[in-house]
Write a protein that holds these residues in place. Sequence first.
Motif, PDB file in Angstrom:
ATOM      1  N   PRO A 145       1.113 -22.658 -86.221  1.00 34.68           N
ATOM      2  CA  PRO A 145       0.979 -21.212 -86.430  1.00 34.68           C
ATOM      3  C   PRO A 145       2.304 -20.632 -86.929  1.00 34.68           C
ATOM      4  CG  PRO A 145       0.106 -21.884 -84.289  1.00 34.68           C
ATOM      5  CD  PRO A 145       0.867 -23.055 -84.830  1.00 34.68           C
ATOM      6  N   PRO A 146       2.258 -19.536 -87.679  1.00 36.62           N
ATOM      7  CA  PRO A 146       1.059 -18.751 -88.011  1.00 36.62           C
ATOM      8  C   PRO A 146       0.287 -19.353 -89.180  1.00 36.62           C
ATOM      9  CG  PRO A 146       2.997 -17.723 -88.956  1.00 36.62           C
ATOM     10  CD  PRO A 146       3.492 -18.901 -88.169  1.00 36.62           C
ATOM     11  N   GLU A 161      -6.758 -14.572 -88.393  1.00 36.10           N
ATOM     12  CA  GLU A 161      -5.305 -14.712 -88.440  1.00 36.10           C
ATOM     13  C   GLU A 161      -4.840 -15.279 -87.103  1.00 36.10           C
ATOM     14  OE1 GLU A 161      -1.259 -12.105 -89.411  1.00 36.10           O
ATOM     15  OE2 GLU A 161      -3.147 -11.083 -88.948  1.00 36.10           O
ATOM     16  N   VAL A 162      -4.129 -16.392 -87.152  1.00 35.52           N
ATOM     17  CA  VAL A 162      -3.666 -17.078 -85.945  1.00 35.52           C
ATOM     18  C   VAL A 162      -2.148 -16.977 -85.886  1.00 35.52           C
ATOM     19  CG1 VAL A 162      -3.607 -19.273 -84.699  1.00 35.52           C
ATOM     20  CG2 VAL A 162      -5.619 -18.668 -86.067  1.00 35.52           C
ATOM     21  N   LYS A 163      -1.661 -16.142 -84.977  1.00 36.97           N
ATOM     22  CA  LYS A 163      -0.211 -15.998 -84.811  1.00 36.97           C
ATOM     23  C   LYS A 163       0.331 -17.045 -83.847  1.00 36.97           C
ATOM     24  CE  LYS A 163      -0.262 -11.047 -85.848  1.00 36.97           C
ATOM     25  NZ  LYS A 163      -0.004  -9.662 -85.345  1.00 36.97           N
ATOM     26  N   ALA A 164      -0.495 -17.432 -82.887  1.00 39.15           N
ATOM     27  CA  ALA A 164      -0.190 -18.480 -81.924  1.00 39.15           C
ATOM     28  C   ALA A 164      -1.507 -18.870 -81.283  1.00 39.15           C
ATOM     29  CB  ALA A 164       0.809 -17.989 -80.871  1.00 39.15           C
ATOM     30  N   GLN A 167      -3.789 -16.187 -79.769  1.00 39.93           N
ATOM     31  CA  GLN A 167      -3.487 -14.880 -80.363  1.00 39.93           C
ATOM     32  C   GLN A 167      -4.202 -14.800 -81.710  1.00 39.93           C
ATOM     33  OE1 GLN A 167       0.693 -13.833 -80.387  1.00 39.93           O
ATOM     34  NE2 GLN A 167       1.049 -14.823 -78.414  1.00 39.93           N
ATOM     35  N   TYR A 168      -5.421 -14.277 -81.665  1.00 41.69           N
ATOM     36  CA  TYR A 168      -6.306 -14.302 -82.818  1.00 41.69           C
ATOM     37  C   TYR A 168      -6.701 -12.883 -83.228  1.00 41.69           C
ATOM     38  CZ  TYR A 168      -6.848 -19.022 -80.891  1.00 41.69           C
ATOM     39  OH  TYR A 168      -6.616 -20.276 -80.378  1.00 41.69           O
ATOM     40  N   SER A 275      -2.154 -11.380 -94.908  1.00 36.32           N
ATOM     41  CA  SER A 275      -1.403 -11.805 -93.716  1.00 36.32           C
ATOM     42  C   SER A 275      -0.008 -12.310 -94.039  1.00 36.32           C
ATOM     43  CB  SER A 275      -2.174 -12.910 -92.992  1.00 36.32           C
ATOM     44  OG  SER A 275      -2.217 -14.087 -93.777  1.00 36.32           O
ATOM     45  N   ALA A 277       0.546 -15.381 -94.768  1.00 39.03           N
ATOM     46  CA  ALA A 277       0.594 -16.781 -94.343  1.00 39.03           C
ATOM     47  C   ALA A 277       0.561 -17.716 -95.551  1.00 39.03           C
ATOM     48  CB  ALA A 277      -0.576 -17.088 -93.418  1.00 39.03           C
TER      49      ALA A 277
END
Length: 354
Positions: A145-146, A161-164, A167-168, A275, A277
């Motif tokens: 992540p992210p 979106e995956v920050k950790a 944490q979605y 995002s 990413a």
Amino acid sequence: MSKPDPMDPNVMKPVLGIETSCDETGVALLRWEPATPGRGLLAHTLYSQIKLHAEYGGVVPELASRDHVRKLVPLIRQALTDAGLTVQDLGGVAYTAGPGLVGALLVGASAGRALAWALGVPAIGVHHMEGHLLAPLLEDDPPEPPFVALLVSGGHSMLVEVKAIGQYTILGDTLDDAAGEAFDKTAKMMGLPYPGGPMLAKLAESGRAGAFRFSRPMTDRPGLDFSFSGLKTQVLLAWQQSDKSDQTRADIARAFEEAIVDTLIIKCRRALEASGAKRLVIAGGVGANRRLRSELAAAGTKDGFKVYFPRLDFCTDNGAMIALAGAIRLTSGQYQDASVQVYPRWDLQTLPAA
């Protein structure tokens, strides 16, 4: 969720993963080893109910539940034998708690919770879509992540979106038919046998480029949501007005698949841009589609983002992804009490951080 002693040696021992959310019974054993290729996967086994449901043209929930009852314990025994373990070697149990068919979920949850209670080890109910989302972590080159995840299956078309881990943020969701559902329903309309999605994708390989063209739904406006019901209607009209020859069926299948794949790629590019990413994870049954995999890889090379796929065995429902997600949460100190709870509907965004 409560938190046991994080130094408890149980959490470092193998975790049993149980998947019974729909029509596949999956069991796996995994010892969470973040620095190890394969992430400590010890064994996995799977039983598919395709033949059971084929004559009905779709999953019959009551039959699915009964078959899970018949198959689950033998599969647990098989996985333990394959790994050279006994139940006394287990340090925890993870089972799919939702979303899914309530009866099917209860089979896995009841068995998993009972086994954990008998052994005196912690148990954790896993979110089915988190399992899919984390499945690429089982590969030798796992994403960190992210990242943005495209979860695309028979029941879901979702950009996250995956920050950790834990944490979605859902960036886009399906408004009606999911991509996999559209594949299956379109295949059925054209007389292909169940399960139709893979059959349609195979048929598309012999279709002629440009013979038909269908719209790319909801790509002509801003946003990241999906809607494939209108595309399905376009295909129905084209099929009804065609000569219904084998070649025409293949041509329509190709045009339909191209429309789905193009739509998914357009939305993925938008989600990555929104995002910021540079990593894209693809998970779920439609993630096994060859055209989607090749064209997304090409898009990543062109646009400068990296795409991560799980192996084909772990695109569809399986116990390994549940064992992985459960092991991560158990090693972070999370577990649940002795009650058996399942959630046929469960918002991914409500999960705690791992």
